[in-house]
Scaffold this active site. Sequence first.
Site: not given
Ligand code: NCD
Length: 360
Positions: A55-56, A84, A105, A133
């Site tokens: 999703r993100t 590498k 991320r 997040h």
């Molecule tokens: C979450 C994350 O990556 O922290 N998911 C997200 O970004 N929608 C929650 C998770 O991984 O449990």
Amino acid sequence: MISAYPHLIDLNDYPVTWWNGLLTQAEDIIKNPALYADSCKGKIMGTLFYEPSTRTQMSFQTAMLRLGGTIIGFDNPQTSSVAKGENLKDTTKIISGYSDVLVIRHPTVGAAKAAALTAECPVINAGDGGHLHPTQTLTDLLTLKAEKKTLSGLTIGVCGDLLNGRTVHSLCKAMSCYADNHFIMISTKELKMPSYIKDTIRAHGGTFEETQSLEEALPKLDVLYMTRIQRERFASPEEYETQKDTYILTTQKMKLAKPDMIVLHPLPRVDEIAVAVDDDPRALYFKQARYGMYVRMSLILTMLQSPAKTQLLYGHTHNGIFCKNPKCITNHESYLPKSFIGEETTLTCEYCDERLLLEH
Ligand code: NCD
């Protein structure tokens, strides 16, 4: 250390009025998408996903495409020069030089802040290990505003892996900045909310209680925010085994909840919400994911238009003192300045928020 660019590392680096502006703009984007279709024409967003994401990542990508911009990046660092041995600094420096905005991320706490230190464009934290997040929280705020019609006076249950779940950390920090919100933290004693988050809630005037019982909490809630147990953040598979399946929301348990309680989840779901609950009109987690795309459109636009400079580090390095948190980025990328804020005997790491108690 002040960066020449605006960055979003932690929502609480910005005032609540800034968040509210983003939400209002997101609501306008929902109403008038055509007005925004070319607003990022000619702009490039880089996405560095060192950790899995559905999703993100894709909501950021579609957000930029819907604004008329384009995207570059990786979703598997093993297909980039990271395989590498390239460090975070070099990858960030190069890709931020190719991009107008960078979304990152990373599995290590504090990585987004570390990346922003040398980035040549705005950096957005899309999740740094089990820490924060902020863009999931913007998603949650927009969902609450649209569906509950308020961000204040709510009793919010957060349930599951409160220790490692970065979404609930950012959510509680943010929601405690709106008046009269009360949190019920539902977890096992091993997976309780970290104290630095509880301290922040207290400092903002928010209130909370902790319980191990989902059934006891359910009737009191306006919002239930479920999370999965974060298997990848456990030291061993055995530890995960002892925690998984503790909390499962079923249609039976939903009978204990108020008729207007809403169920949110950042997703992915493992088994903490039974699939049958999806048919309950109070289950809003799929709708929530769509709000995420609109709020990220609003965020990208704002970051690209903002002339703001961001102060990333406020504190000092101290001779021979390093962060004791093995998950902190400063223990993985050795060139980083190990910066702490606070008193002489109690220092807080500026990357991971871990507190060090020093004995003299
Ligand atoms: C979450 C994350 O990556 O922290 N998911 C997200 O970004 N929608 C929650 C998770 O991984 O449990």
